[in-house]
Write an enzyme that holds these catalytic residues in place. Structure first.
Site, PDB file in Angstrom:
ATOM      1  N   ARG A  37       0.819  -1.227   0.000  1.00  0.00           N
ATOM      2  CA  ARG A  37       0.000   0.000   0.000  1.00  0.00           C
ATOM      3  C   ARG A  37       0.849   1.273   0.000  1.00  0.00           C
ATOM      4  O   ARG A  37       0.440   2.297  -0.562  1.00  0.00           O
ATOM      5  CB  ARG A  37      -0.954  -0.011   1.208  1.00  0.00           C
ATOM      6  CG  ARG A  37      -1.997   1.119   1.209  1.00  0.00           C
ATOM      7  CD  ARG A  37      -3.021   0.894   2.313  1.00  0.00           C
ATOM      8  NE  ARG A  37      -4.125   1.853   2.284  1.00  0.00           N
ATOM      9  CZ  ARG A  37      -4.253   2.885   3.118  1.00  0.00           C
ATOM     10  NH1 ARG A  37      -3.336   3.107   4.049  1.00  0.00           N
ATOM     11  NH2 ARG A  37      -5.283   3.692   3.025  1.00  0.00           N
ATOM     12  N   ILE A  63      -7.203   7.484  -1.022  1.00  0.00           N
ATOM     13  CA  ILE A  63      -7.012   6.035  -1.064  1.00  0.00           C
ATOM     14  C   ILE A  63      -7.868   5.509   0.084  1.00  0.00           C
ATOM     15  O   ILE A  63      -7.785   5.990   1.212  1.00  0.00           O
ATOM     16  CB  ILE A  63      -5.526   5.621  -0.937  1.00  0.00           C
ATOM     17  CG1 ILE A  63      -5.368   4.105  -0.905  1.00  0.00           C
ATOM     18  CG2 ILE A  63      -4.837   6.254   0.264  1.00  0.00           C
ATOM     19  CD1 ILE A  63      -3.902   3.628  -1.074  1.00  0.00           C
ATOM     20  N   SER A  64      -8.742   4.564  -0.215  1.00  0.00           N
ATOM     21  CA  SER A  64      -9.704   4.074   0.771  1.00  0.00           C
ATOM     22  C   SER A  64      -8.997   3.457   1.973  1.00  0.00           C
ATOM     23  O   SER A  64      -7.876   2.967   1.887  1.00  0.00           O
ATOM     24  CB  SER A  64     -10.627   3.031   0.151  1.00  0.00           C
ATOM     25  OG  SER A  64     -11.445   3.610  -0.827  1.00  0.00           O
ATOM     26  N   GLN A  65      -9.712   3.483   3.098  1.00  0.00           N
ATOM     27  CA  GLN A  65      -9.222   2.849   4.334  1.00  0.00           C
ATOM     28  C   GLN A  65      -9.124   1.332   4.112  1.00  0.00           C
ATOM     29  O   GLN A  65     -10.049   0.728   3.563  1.00  0.00           O
ATOM     30  CB  GLN A  65     -10.231   3.155   5.433  1.00  0.00           C
ATOM     31  CG  GLN A  65      -9.841   2.655   6.791  1.00  0.00           C
ATOM     32  CD  GLN A  65     -10.881   3.016   7.842  1.00  0.00           C
ATOM     33  OE1 GLN A  65     -11.708   3.903   7.638  1.00  0.00           O
ATOM     34  NE2 GLN A  65     -10.836   2.322   8.950  1.00  0.00           N
TER      35      GLN A  65
END
Ligand code: SAH
Length: 213
Positions: A37, A63-65
């Site tokens: 990530r 950027i999504s959790q």
């Protein structure tokens, strides 16, 4: 671009965190454990990559959790070889997680800058989506339909009809529905005209934008 033992260790801690929050699908946990990530984030945020938080990326997007990515992916029940449509490619983190699961991924992004960057970036990491598309996700992807699963990674003010109609019978649509806050919603297509609907609590996403032209 580097993935070191240090990053892998931090990632394993992240996997433990999302496990403690209730994610149980081992394939999903392994995928989160495999995707580097930190490489998806601007260098200034790299230290934050393995916290369970959303972060800003280019073009005012996020950027999504990781927990949210894991939660949506678990609801999607991705089998290897499944044909999956993603709405909102962004930096491609969710796309990479789907690739790790062996899905054939089609992903649509409406911001050209993100579309171009991510199209170059994902193959560098070895993630090969079937197709990355610059376009409007509200319309889905009629030319490639039907899909085993459709995942929307932006907050939808309503459920776009084309997405429901582009599911196979037995297919699943995972979509956060709402304006300020979104309810995570799963639709399962039981028959041509029969959909089952389930709700899974509140989440917060950037909005799924409609192109008014
Ligand atoms: N999947 C990403 C999340 C990106 S945030 C991740 O893994 O982190 C949501 C993305 O949806 C943004 O990049 C935004 O530009 C995009 N988006 C918003 N409205 C859209 C639309 N109508 N069609 C396609 N993409 C859209």
């Amino acid at each position: 671009m580097k993935d070191t033992f240090k990053h892998q260790g931090l990632r394993q801690q992240l996997v433990n965190i999302i496990k403690a929050k209730g994610i149980i699908d081992d394939n999903v946990l392994n995928a989160i454990g495999n995707v580097p990530r930190h490489l998806f984030m601007d260098s200034g945020f790299i230290d934050h990559a393995y916290q369970d938080k959303a972060f800003p990326i280019a073009a005012n997007q996020t950027i999504s959790q990781p927990y949210t990515v894991a939660f949506q992916t678990e609801l999607l029940e991705v089998k290897s070889g499944a044909k999956i449509l993603e709405i909102g490619t962004g930096c491609g983190y969710q796309t990479a997680v789907l690739c790790e699961l062996g899905a054939k991924v089609y992903s649509i992004e409406r911001q050209n800058e993100l579309f171009k960057n991510t199209s170059k970036f994902l193959p560098k990491l070895g993630y090969r989506a079937k197709k990355l598309i610059f376009g409007d996700g509200y319309k889905g992807l009629p030319d490639e339909a039907p899909f085993d699963g459709i995942i929307v990674t932006a907050g939808a003010p309503f459920v776009p009809k084309p997405l429901l109609s582009q599911l196979k019978v037995g297919g699943r649509l995972v979509i956060p529905v709402g304006t300020d806050v979104q309810t995570m919603t799963l639709f399962v297509r039981k028959a041509a005209k029969e959909f089952e609907q389930h709700e899974y609590g509140d989440f917060r996403f950037v909005p799924l934008l409609e192109d008014k032209n």
